[in-house]
Scaffold this motif. Structure first.
Motif, PDB file in Angstrom:
ATOM      1  N   GLY A  97       0.841  -1.189  -0.024  1.00 50.90           N
ATOM      2  CA  GLY A  97      -0.125  -0.030   0.188  1.00 50.90           C
ATOM      3  C   GLY A  97       0.886   1.200   0.007  1.00 50.90           C
ATOM      4  N   TYR A  98       0.202   2.393   0.566  1.00 48.71           N
ATOM      5  CA  TYR A  98       0.887   3.659   0.399  1.00 48.71           C
ATOM      6  C   TYR A  98       0.480   4.353   1.689  1.00 48.71           C
ATOM      7  CZ  TYR A  98       2.508   8.065  -1.777  1.00 48.71           C
ATOM      8  OH  TYR A  98       3.198   9.090  -2.034  1.00 48.71           O
ATOM      9  N   PHE A  99       1.353   5.368   2.097  1.00 52.22           N
ATOM     10  CA  PHE A  99       1.034   6.213   3.160  1.00 52.22           C
ATOM     11  C   PHE A  99       1.549   7.564   2.973  1.00 52.22           C
ATOM     12  CE2 PHE A  99       2.455   8.691   7.073  1.00 52.22           C
ATOM     13  CZ  PHE A  99       0.939   8.471   7.421  1.00 52.22           C
ATOM     14  N   PRO A 100       0.749   8.742   2.819  1.00 47.39           N
ATOM     15  CA  PRO A 100       1.001   9.822   2.333  1.00 47.39           C
ATOM     16  C   PRO A 100       1.360  10.697   3.803  1.00 47.39           C
ATOM     17  CG  PRO A 100      -1.113   9.889   2.355  1.00 47.39           C
ATOM     18  CD  PRO A 100      -0.698   8.449   2.618  1.00 47.39           C
ATOM     19  N   CYS A 101       2.632  11.309   3.957  1.00 51.85           N
ATOM     20  CA  CYS A 101       3.169  11.971   5.012  1.00 51.85           C
ATOM     21  C   CYS A 101       2.600  13.432   4.988  1.00 51.85           C
ATOM     22  CB  CYS A 101       4.585  11.900   5.130  1.00 51.85           C
ATOM     23  SG  CYS A 101       5.382  13.209   6.273  1.00 51.85           S
ATOM     24  N   ARG A 102       1.745  13.975   5.759  1.00 51.77           N
ATOM     25  CA  ARG A 102       1.097  15.133   5.278  1.00 51.77           C
ATOM     26  C   ARG A 102       1.724  16.099   6.531  1.00 51.77           C
ATOM     27  NH1 ARG A 102      -2.561  14.301   1.706  1.00 51.77           N
ATOM     28  NH2 ARG A 102      -3.844  12.104   1.695  1.00 51.77           N
ATOM     29  N   SER A 103       3.064  16.090   6.162  1.00 51.65           N
ATOM     30  CA  SER A 103       3.925  17.561   7.147  1.00 51.65           C
ATOM     31  C   SER A 103       5.033  17.551   6.272  1.00 51.65           C
ATOM     32  CB  SER A 103       3.938  16.638   8.594  1.00 51.65           C
ATOM     33  OG  SER A 103       4.841  17.563   9.259  1.00 51.65           O
ATOM     34  N   ASP A 104       5.330  18.818   6.488  1.00 51.75           N
ATOM     35  CA  ASP A 104       6.986  18.944   5.984  1.00 51.75           C
ATOM     36  C   ASP A 104       7.979  18.875   6.935  1.00 51.75           C
ATOM     37  OD1 ASP A 104       6.369  21.335   7.547  1.00 51.75           O
ATOM     38  OD2 ASP A 104       6.643  22.725   5.727  1.00 51.75           O
ATOM     39  N   VAL A 126       1.298  12.999  12.375  1.00 50.44           N
ATOM     40  CA  VAL A 126       1.461  11.820  11.197  1.00 50.44           C
ATOM     41  C   VAL A 126       2.334  10.679  11.838  1.00 50.44           C
ATOM     42  CG1 VAL A 126       3.298  11.778   9.260  1.00 50.44           C
ATOM     43  CG2 VAL A 126       1.881  13.766   9.720  1.00 50.44           C
ATOM     44  N   VAL A 127       3.218  10.702  12.638  1.00 48.88           N
ATOM     45  CA  VAL A 127       3.804   9.460  12.933  1.00 48.88           C
ATOM     46  C   VAL A 127       2.864   8.354  13.584  1.00 48.88           C
ATOM     47  CG1 VAL A 127       5.898   8.575  14.664  1.00 48.88           C
ATOM     48  CG2 VAL A 127       6.117  10.578  13.282  1.00 48.88           C
ATOM     49  N   ALA A 128       2.094   8.967  14.361  1.00 46.93           N
ATOM     50  CA  ALA A 128       1.190   7.936  14.972  1.00 46.93           C
ATOM     51  C   ALA A 128       0.202   7.375  13.818  1.00 46.93           C
ATOM     52  CB  ALA A 128       0.094   8.662  16.033  1.00 46.93           C
ATOM     53  N   ALA A 129      -0.157   7.978  12.902  1.00 41.77           N
ATOM     54  CA  ALA A 129      -0.925   7.538  11.657  1.00 41.77           C
ATOM     55  C   ALA A 129      -0.158   6.754  11.096  1.00 41.77           C
ATOM     56  CB  ALA A 129      -1.549   8.685  10.989  1.00 41.77           C
ATOM     57  N   ALA A 130       0.959   6.905  10.902  1.00 42.83           N
ATOM     58  CA  ALA A 130       1.895   6.017  10.043  1.00 42.83           C
ATOM     59  C   ALA A 130       1.972   4.499  10.811  1.00 42.83           C
ATOM     60  CB  ALA A 130       3.520   6.630   9.880  1.00 42.83           C
ATOM     61  N   ALA A 131       2.271   4.566  11.998  1.00 40.68           N
ATOM     62  CA  ALA A 131       2.117   3.277  12.936  1.00 40.68           C
ATOM     63  C   ALA A 131       0.776   2.736  12.996  1.00 40.68           C
ATOM     64  CB  ALA A 131       2.547   3.692  14.264  1.00 40.68           C
TER      65      ALA A 131
END
Length: 292
Positions: A70-77, A86-91
């Motif tokens: 799949g794919y994870f979009p990191c919505r932060s610069d 973002v890190v919590a969502a990634a986990a």
């Protein structure tokens, strides 16, 4: 090469404004059935809204499809205050992918319709080494969170985001170890941004578990740059096409992967050149199976 041919079915989601709208896709069972009938045996992993992991697995089994990463979009610069979220969502996404039996996932930066590089695509607009450093630090945190769940993210440079150019992609990859961060090249996005796509694939071949196979008309990208078109204008002018219908040497690029490569070659057609999405998928599968 014993690659697995997969599809990310975004041609069903292409919207009239040159963007993607997932609500345009058929219902999950109908979409997956069409993907299988078109000639694909693997599909990008994405649990449909309203489904749990077990229901999704059962539907895949019923249709006869296996999963590709799949794919994870990191919505932060990396410096906007959203890093922890973002890190919590990634986990959480990594946990779901692991439950589906996957060990790799694509990782790119998010983008909006009015983002600076969406308005000025494919040219490394407003390049800033300090921003790349901040993004890299955040990606490092995402890597730690995902790897702890048993899933390794793979960097996906993408036009319109803050990791767009070859230089930016190399900077992130070279800063983080292979054990934490793989590489997911997208042939079309890298080419649009002026990268040496074949060279990147060759240089980082051992870090590539899957490839987004995307064909395009570089002549359209060049016209867009000359005329100052934004991302959506360039797409609507006919940038994207099915594999084998564009101007990229896809077999030459992918030929830089190791002979023992057994990962996924995942077709993406952001906006089909063949108007009907199912016929677009059929043509894509036919060309891919003939070429690889």
């Amino acid at each position: 090469m014993t690659a697995k041919i997969a599809l990310n079915p975004i041609q069903w989601m292409a919207s009239a404004d040159g963007w993607l709208d997932p609500s345009l896709a058929p219902a999950p069972k109908e979409l997956l059935t069409q993907i299988k009938r078109a000639g694909f045996d693997h599909v990008m992993s994405e649990v449909p809204a309203g489904f749990d992991v077990e229901q999704y697995r059962a539907l895949l089994d019923e249709v006869g499809l296996a999963l590709a990463p799949g794919y994870f979009p990191c919505r932060s610069d990396g410096r906007d205050g959203n890093e922890d979220t973002v890190v919590a969502a990634a986990a959480e996404v990594a946990r779901t992918q692991a439950r589906l039996g996957l060990t790799e996932i694509g990782l790119g930066l998010g983008m909006g319709k009015e983002a600076p590089r969406v308005l000025n695509p494919g040219q490394g607009h407003d390049a800033d080494p300090s921003r790349v450093e901040a993004v890299t630090a955040l990606i490092g945190r995402i890597c730690d969170a995902m790897v702890a769940e048993g899933v390794r993210p793979c960097l996906h440079p993408h036009v319109g985001t803050w990791v767009e150019t070859e230089e930016e992609g190399r900077a992130v990859l070279d800063a983080l170890p292979e054990s934490k961060l793989g590489f997911l090249p997208d042939t079309g996005h890298l080419a649009w941004a002026g990268a040496d796509v074949a060279g990147l694939v060759k240089d980082y071949a051992d870090r590539i578990p899957f490839v987004h196979v995307k064909d395009c008309r570089l002549s359209v990208a060049a016209e867009g740059l000359e005329k100052g078109w934004d991302y959506r204008q360039t797409v609507l002018a006919g940038l994207w096409v099915e594999p084998g219908r564009g101007e990229l040497d896809l077999t030459g690029i992918i030929g830089n992967l190791p002979d023992a490569f057994d990962g996924w070659l995942m077709v993406e057609v952001d906006r089909p050149d063949i108007a009907d999405p199912y016929e677009s998928a059929q043509a894509s599968a036919r060309w891919m199976h003939g070429a690889f």
